[in-house]
Scaffold this active site. Structure first.
Site, PDB file in Angstrom:
ATOM      1  N   ARG A  62      -3.768   8.569  -0.541  1.00 35.14           N
ATOM      2  CA  ARG A  62      -4.804   7.564  -0.818  1.00 35.14           C
ATOM      3  C   ARG A  62      -6.084   8.159  -1.415  1.00 35.14           C
ATOM      4  O   ARG A  62      -6.763   7.521  -2.222  1.00 35.14           O
ATOM      5  CB  ARG A  62      -5.113   6.791   0.484  1.00 35.14           C
ATOM      6  CG  ARG A  62      -6.143   5.675   0.352  1.00 35.14           C
ATOM      7  CD  ARG A  62      -6.202   4.843   1.632  1.00 35.14           C
ATOM      8  NE  ARG A  62      -7.425   4.092   1.778  1.00 35.14           N
ATOM      9  CZ  ARG A  62      -7.552   2.796   1.461  1.00 35.14           C
ATOM     10  NH1 ARG A  62      -6.528   2.123   1.008  1.00 35.14           N
ATOM     11  NH2 ARG A  62      -8.706   2.193   1.630  1.00 35.14           N
ATOM     12  N   ILE A  97     -10.586  -1.235  -3.502  1.00 35.56           N
ATOM     13  CA  ILE A  97      -9.275  -1.053  -2.882  1.00 35.56           C
ATOM     14  C   ILE A  97      -9.451  -1.559  -1.443  1.00 35.56           C
ATOM     15  O   ILE A  97     -10.468  -1.281  -0.812  1.00 35.56           O
ATOM     16  CB  ILE A  97      -8.898   0.446  -2.961  1.00 35.56           C
ATOM     17  CG1 ILE A  97      -7.521   0.747  -2.408  1.00 35.56           C
ATOM     18  CG2 ILE A  97      -9.884   1.329  -2.258  1.00 35.56           C
ATOM     19  CD1 ILE A  97      -7.124   2.226  -2.663  1.00 35.56           C
ATOM     20  N   SER A  98      -8.476  -2.314  -0.958  1.00 37.98           N
ATOM     21  CA  SER A  98      -8.577  -2.869   0.403  1.00 37.98           C
ATOM     22  C   SER A  98      -8.495  -1.759   1.438  1.00 37.98           C
ATOM     23  O   SER A  98      -7.963  -0.692   1.179  1.00 37.98           O
ATOM     24  CB  SER A  98      -7.424  -3.828   0.680  1.00 37.98           C
ATOM     25  OG  SER A  98      -7.395  -4.851  -0.266  1.00 37.98           O
ATOM     26  N   LYS A  99      -8.988  -2.065   2.656  1.00 36.02           N
ATOM     27  CA  LYS A  99      -8.852  -1.056   3.706  1.00 36.02           C
ATOM     28  C   LYS A  99      -7.377  -0.894   4.077  1.00 36.02           C
ATOM     29  O   LYS A  99      -6.566  -1.807   3.851  1.00 36.02           O
ATOM     30  CB  LYS A  99      -9.712  -1.425   4.912  1.00 36.02           C
ATOM     31  CG  LYS A  99      -9.366  -2.702   5.615  1.00 36.02           C
ATOM     32  CD  LYS A  99     -10.340  -2.887   6.782  1.00 36.02           C
ATOM     33  CE  LYS A  99     -10.014  -4.114   7.593  1.00 36.02           C
ATOM     34  NZ  LYS A  99     -10.921  -4.226   8.743  1.00 36.02           N
ATOM     35  N   PHE A 113     -11.282 -10.685  -0.826  1.00 36.76           N
ATOM     36  CA  PHE A 113     -10.848  -9.909  -1.992  1.00 36.76           C
ATOM     37  C   PHE A 113     -11.781 -10.162  -3.162  1.00 36.76           C
ATOM     38  O   PHE A 113     -12.490 -11.163  -3.196  1.00 36.76           O
ATOM     39  CB  PHE A 113      -9.423 -10.324  -2.385  1.00 36.76           C
ATOM     40  CG  PHE A 113      -8.357  -9.644  -1.565  1.00 36.76           C
ATOM     41  CD1 PHE A 113      -7.733  -8.507  -2.029  1.00 36.76           C
ATOM     42  CD2 PHE A 113      -8.002 -10.136  -0.324  1.00 36.76           C
ATOM     43  CE1 PHE A 113      -6.767  -7.867  -1.277  1.00 36.76           C
ATOM     44  CE2 PHE A 113      -7.034  -9.501   0.447  1.00 36.76           C
ATOM     45  CZ  PHE A 113      -6.416  -8.373  -0.035  1.00 36.76           C
TER      46      PHE A 113
END
Ligand code: SAH
Length: 214
Positions: free
Chosen positions: A36, A62-64, A205
């Site tokens: 990541r 970028i999402s958690k 988002f």
């Protein structure tokens, strides 16, 4: 202090993903394997394994890790499935799906992100991902139907082309919100041609910008 990324990922999976209730072994393994820290802006690499969304450039995020894992688990991806992803961004979600053995078709509307993700996944030798620079709210009609669809940007409604391009017995996960403050993650299932919608959880988002989005 030097940090071992593999150890950081083990901790991330244990303390964020498993602790959050994600149990699917294939998802956990993929999250352990995908580096990541290579997908976020270089200056933020040290924060890559923390429990937060991170900037990836061009005002996108970028999402958690927990949200990536939860969405991927909801999709129930199996090897060799054809998966459409809208919002390539950094390519992290594409890499997680590719690690699970899916054939990933990923659409992004911002050229610089599209190019960077394509280069990074090539360097990582993930060859089961195909990229397209386009408005993803139109789907990828030439490659339809898709067993799974994942959308990682949110709009006011679910774009009809994505529902149309979902295969029978297909599943789609998509953030939907008429008002930017109250977005919900929705699971769409198509069973014998009949489409059902299940509201799963509250999320936040970036905007899905396009013909069938904002
Ligand atoms: N899944 C990504 C995160 C995506 S952020 C990752 O793992 O890094 C959401 C992305 O959706 C942004 O890159 C944004 O440019 C893109 N996007 C927004 N609207 C879009 C559209 N209509 N078509 C394709 N991409 C879109």
């Amino acid at each position: 202090m030097r940090v071992d990324p593999r150890r950081s990922r083990e901790r991330m999976v244990r303390e964020q993903v498993e602790a959050g209730g994600v149990r699917d072994e294939a998802v956990l393994t993929a999250m352990l394997d995908v580096p990541r820290h290579l997908f976020v802006e270089e200056a933020l690499a040290a924060k890559a394994y923390t429990d937060s969304p991170l900037p990836i450039g061009e005002g996108q995020t970028i999402s958690k890790p927990y949200i990536v894992a939860r969405m991927t688990e909801m999709l129930q991806v199996k090897p060799d499935m054809k998966v459409l992803e809208i919002g390539t961004g950094s390519g992290y979600q594409s890499a997680v799906l590719a690690c699970m053995g899916a054939d990933v078709y990923s659409v992004e509307r911002i050229r610089s992100l599209h190019i960077r993700a394509r280069e990074l996944l090539f360097e990582l030798r993930m060859f089961n991902v195909w990229f397209k620079l386009d408005d993803g709210t139109m789907g990828w009609p030439e490659e339809a139907p898709f067993d799974r669809v994942i959308v990682t940007a949110g709009g006011p409604q679910i774009p009809q082309p994505l529902i149309d391009q979902l295969a029978d017995n297909g599943r789609m996960v998509i953030p939907v919100g008429t008002d930017r403050g109250t977005q919900r993650l929705v699971l769409v299932e198509k069973i014998e041609g009949e489409v059902t919608f299940t509201d799963e959880l509250g999320v936040r988002f970036v905007d899905l910008v396009g013909e069938h989005g904002w």
